[in-house]
Write a protein that holds these residues in place. Sequence first.
Motif, mmCIF file in Angstrom:
data_model
loop_
_atom_site.group_PDB
_atom_site.id
_atom_site.type_symbol
_atom_site.label_atom_id
_atom_site.label_comp_id
_atom_site.label_asym_id
_atom_site.label_seq_id
_atom_site.Cartn_x
_atom_site.Cartn_y
_atom_site.Cartn_z
ATOM 1 N N ILE A 1 -38.527 -47.154 -41.356
ATOM 2 C CA ILE A 1 -39.249 -45.917 -41.097
ATOM 3 C C ILE A 1 -39.103 -44.947 -42.270
ATOM 4 O O ILE A 1 -40.005 -44.156 -42.571
ATOM 5 C CB ILE A 1 -38.769 -45.277 -39.773
ATOM 6 N N TRP B 1 -42.169 -49.345 -32.498
ATOM 7 C CA TRP B 1 -42.671 -50.687 -32.788
ATOM 8 C C TRP B 1 -41.833 -51.403 -33.856
ATOM 9 O O TRP B 1 -41.444 -52.565 -33.686
ATOM 10 C CB TRP B 1 -44.127 -50.576 -33.248
ATOM 11 N N LEU B 2 -41.527 -50.707 -34.944
ATOM 12 C CA LEU B 2 -40.903 -51.364 -36.091
ATOM 13 C C LEU B 2 -39.380 -51.351 -36.068
ATOM 14 O O LEU B 2 -38.751 -52.323 -36.488
ATOM 15 C CB LEU B 2 -41.384 -50.695 -37.391
ATOM 16 N N PHE C 1 -43.960 -36.572 -39.935
ATOM 17 C CA PHE C 1 -43.460 -37.953 -39.839
ATOM 18 C C PHE C 1 -41.971 -38.010 -40.159
ATOM 19 O O PHE C 1 -41.174 -38.599 -39.420
ATOM 20 C CB PHE C 1 -44.247 -38.837 -40.817
ATOM 21 N N ALA D 1 -44.373 -43.656 -32.763
ATOM 22 C CA ALA D 1 -44.994 -44.930 -32.431
ATOM 23 C C ALA D 1 -44.515 -46.044 -33.355
ATOM 24 O O ALA D 1 -44.166 -47.150 -32.900
ATOM 25 C CB ALA D 1 -46.522 -44.798 -32.514
ATOM 26 N N LEU D 2 -44.514 -45.772 -34.661
ATOM 27 C CA LEU D 2 -44.020 -46.782 -35.600
ATOM 28 C C LEU D 2 -42.541 -47.069 -35.375
ATOM 29 O O LEU D 2 -42.089 -48.210 -35.497
ATOM 30 C CB LEU D 2 -44.250 -46.318 -37.036
ATOM 31 N N VAL E 1 -47.192 -40.631 -34.868
ATOM 32 C CA VAL E 1 -47.157 -41.888 -35.620
ATOM 33 C C VAL E 1 -45.721 -42.289 -35.931
ATOM 34 O O VAL E 1 -45.360 -43.469 -35.859
ATOM 35 C CB VAL E 1 -47.990 -41.768 -36.913
ATOM 36 N N SER E 2 -44.887 -41.305 -36.262
ATOM 37 C CA SER E 2 -43.488 -41.612 -36.527
ATOM 38 C C SER E 2 -42.810 -42.206 -35.296
ATOM 39 O O SER E 2 -42.099 -43.213 -35.377
ATOM 40 C CB SER E 2 -42.753 -40.348 -36.982
ATOM 41 N N VAL F 1 -41.462 -46.090 -45.218
ATOM 42 C CA VAL F 1 -42.826 -45.605 -44.975
ATOM 43 C C VAL F 1 -42.921 -44.109 -45.276
ATOM 44 O O VAL F 1 -43.914 -43.624 -45.847
ATOM 45 C CB VAL F 1 -43.250 -45.881 -43.515
#
Length: 468
Positions: A196, A186-187, A54, A182-183, A179-180, A199
Amino acid sequence: MKVEVNSAAGVGAASASTGLSMGGIVARMERLPGNAMQVRARVLIGCATFFDGFDVIAIAATLPMLIAKWHLSPSQIAFLIAAGSVGQLIGALLFPALAERYGRVKTIAWSSGIIGVTSIACGFAPSYAVFVALRAAQGIGLGGELPVAAAYISEITRAHGRGRFVLLYEIIFPIGLLVSNALGAWLVPKLGWEVIYFVGGIPLILFFTLRHLVPESPRWLGQRGRMAEAAESIAAFEASVKGPLPPLPQTDDVRQAQLSAAHPKRTVRDLFGPLYLKRTIAVAMLWMTCGVIQYGLLTWLPTIYKTVYHAPLQLALNLAVGASVLGVIGSLVCALVVDKVGRKPVINVSFVLCALALFCAAIFHDSSVYVVGAFCALSFGLLGCGFITAYVYTPELYPTSVRALGCGVGSAWLKIAAIAAPALVSKTITANISVAFYAFGAVLFLAAVVIHWLGIETKGQVLEQLEN
């Protein structure tokens, strides 16, 4: 607790207090069926590895915004990426040495603490210079966690099905990449680049909890002569087995492994001596190639889409996410076949196919469709098969006394490549990107040839059996 000892496993330095020997440790670990403690170890160590992936790739999702925020030139971007790799190089050499001295689990906990603290600090970085320094510091933890975790997971697993077991753990790394990405997609556009990294601070929890929840490697404890603790560690795994334990194995492979367990303790010099030199060269090519592609090309993916092919930021991030999904799918496919076809075929075939994909991208570099397709194939083949199999293959090539060091040296080659490779893209991104595609494809093809001729096959063999 009464410790059960294999009467045929009296080879090695036995402890008078427990009656346990290195041969006995091998036999008891090789008879272990799948159990809850192995699952717990795989999940918790997997959490550390998840956030390693991540945090390693977080820079890819945030880089376009950081470029705009601090008005970074291509050379500054390359230096930023390389700074993290410099820290990872230090960590890849430092933490395996600590793992050989202080233990696998304790060292993984230390690296997780560094990863968590520095990730949170990155989110508060007020300037480019501070951010670069923090990424370098975080790299020490990132570089140290993976090779030690790979050694630990291999050591708690028996020969039968080891490739699948380790790969199902290692899949967590490309999932972390996914996930990194994708987030980030999105974020980051909504909440800013800092989120990021906040998280990414979650691994700090593992610093406080991991050592209390996961037993130390019995093989490492036995190698250090700490037989009472090794007996307790094995007992923790055995106690979590459902139903009665199988009988202790008496196969020729296990007997040979028990004899190998009595061999002299190896040192880092042996990695470059006549016994392991060919393996070390193969490992160096394997890891350097992974570093060149991962950090020299895939980290640039959103930036290449945005800068060279003029894709909107959201589309560039989404395409990077799609490539990460293919990496996870490739990892699952690899887990199903690696114990059947072997480690070398998986690595070599994936490298050759990835090389062909990059050659096609170079030839048709004016077409964004061909380039996106090539990167998809690259993510499936390299992240999903070649790269992840390296974490299975490397620990199998070295004995317990230098296993973490061997993984660390391999990982160090990856970091060295990661420091140098980003500059190639930075120099060609505004000129002729096809030059980079040709160069990276050539590296993949050369690595496949070297590994084919110098590497050994390890599938289905007890770790101690592979020492010679």
